[in-house]
Motif scaffolding. Sequence first.
Motif, PDB file in Angstrom:
ATOM      1  N   THR A  84       0.805  -1.229   0.000  1.00  0.00           N
ATOM      2  CA  THR A  84       0.000   0.000   0.000  1.00  0.00           C
ATOM      3  C   THR A  84       0.836   1.276   0.000  1.00  0.00           C
ATOM      4  O   THR A  84       0.290   2.375  -0.067  1.00  0.00           O
ATOM      5  CB  THR A  84      -0.936   0.009   1.224  1.00  0.00           C
ATOM      6  N   ALA A  85       2.140   1.135   0.074  1.00  0.00           N
ATOM      7  CA  ALA A  85       3.027   2.303   0.100  1.00  0.00           C
ATOM      8  C   ALA A  85       3.168   2.885  -1.308  1.00  0.00           C
ATOM      9  O   ALA A  85       2.977   2.187  -2.304  1.00  0.00           O
ATOM     10  CB  ALA A  85       4.395   1.909   0.646  1.00  0.00           C
ATOM     11  N   PRO A  86       3.533   4.160  -1.395  1.00  0.00           N
ATOM     12  CA  PRO A  86       3.745   4.768  -2.713  1.00  0.00           C
ATOM     13  C   PRO A  86       4.867   4.070  -3.475  1.00  0.00           C
ATOM     14  O   PRO A  86       5.948   3.801  -2.922  1.00  0.00           O
ATOM     15  CB  PRO A  86       4.124   6.214  -2.381  1.00  0.00           C
ATOM     16  N   ILE A  87       4.616   3.772  -4.741  1.00  0.00           N
ATOM     17  CA  ILE A  87       5.584   3.048  -5.569  1.00  0.00           C
ATOM     18  C   ILE A  87       6.914   3.782  -5.627  1.00  0.00           C
ATOM     19  O   ILE A  87       7.975   3.164  -5.502  1.00  0.00           O
ATOM     20  CB  ILE A  87       5.011   2.809  -6.981  1.00  0.00           C
ATOM     21  N   PHE A 112      11.831  -4.272   5.798  1.00  0.00           N
ATOM     22  CA  PHE A 112      10.565  -3.758   5.296  1.00  0.00           C
ATOM     23  C   PHE A 112      10.802  -2.397   4.668  1.00  0.00           C
ATOM     24  O   PHE A 112      11.482  -1.548   5.240  1.00  0.00           O
ATOM     25  CB  PHE A 112       9.540  -3.634   6.437  1.00  0.00           C
ATOM     26  N   VAL A 113      10.262  -2.203   3.451  1.00  0.00           N
ATOM     27  CA  VAL A 113      10.314  -0.919   2.771  1.00  0.00           C
ATOM     28  C   VAL A 113       8.889  -0.496   2.455  1.00  0.00           C
ATOM     29  O   VAL A 113       8.045  -1.357   2.217  1.00  0.00           O
ATOM     30  CB  VAL A 113      11.192  -0.948   1.514  1.00  0.00           C
ATOM     31  N   PRO A 114       8.590   0.797   2.475  1.00  0.00           N
ATOM     32  CA  PRO A 114       9.550   1.875   2.691  1.00  0.00           C
ATOM     33  C   PRO A 114      10.003   1.949   4.141  1.00  0.00           C
ATOM     34  O   PRO A 114       9.346   1.456   5.044  1.00  0.00           O
ATOM     35  CB  PRO A 114       8.771   3.121   2.286  1.00  0.00           C
ATOM     36  N   PHE A 115      11.168   2.580   4.307  1.00  0.00           N
ATOM     37  CA  PHE A 115      11.778   2.692   5.625  1.00  0.00           C
ATOM     38  C   PHE A 115      11.005   3.608   6.562  1.00  0.00           C
ATOM     39  O   PHE A 115      11.047   3.448   7.748  1.00  0.00           O
ATOM     40  CB  PHE A 115      13.223   3.183   5.517  1.00  0.00           C
ATOM     41  N   SER A 116      10.364   4.623   6.013  1.00  0.00           N
ATOM     42  CA  SER A 116       9.633   5.556   6.890  1.00  0.00           C
ATOM     43  C   SER A 116       8.266   5.849   6.362  1.00  0.00           C
ATOM     44  O   SER A 116       7.897   5.569   5.293  1.00  0.00           O
ATOM     45  CB  SER A 116      10.407   6.859   7.035  1.00  0.00           C
TER      46      SER A 116
END
Length: 116
Positions: A84-87, A112-116
């Motif tokens: 669900t994170a931005p590509i 796990f990415v993204p880191f933040s």
Amino acid sequence: MRLLTDENFNGAILRGLMRRLPDLDIVRVQDVGLINASDPDILEWAASEGRILLTHDVATITMYAYERIDRGLPMPGVVEAIATAPIGKIVDDLELLVLCGKPEDYENQILFVPFS
């Protein structure tokens, strides 16, 4: 650095990473005859080939990766990309992992990415 993407890894992320790092040694499970393979089989193949696995599968891959570590089996690393994170953020972080790390930095690691 040698990478492997699992069957359901987001193609847009893969393409973005390949655009930034065209010489990156990366294959998909589909390219190496592992389509529909079990998670343990994919992790075994990745270990035998010295490839870090990129996946979105936080449900099961993580469990099998920790099992490999607990059993003392080789585990070059797993990078869990949160679906669900931005590509763009995922591509940024994967590029950072590749450019700033060495394969041994990721052995027996689940990141796990993204880191933040």
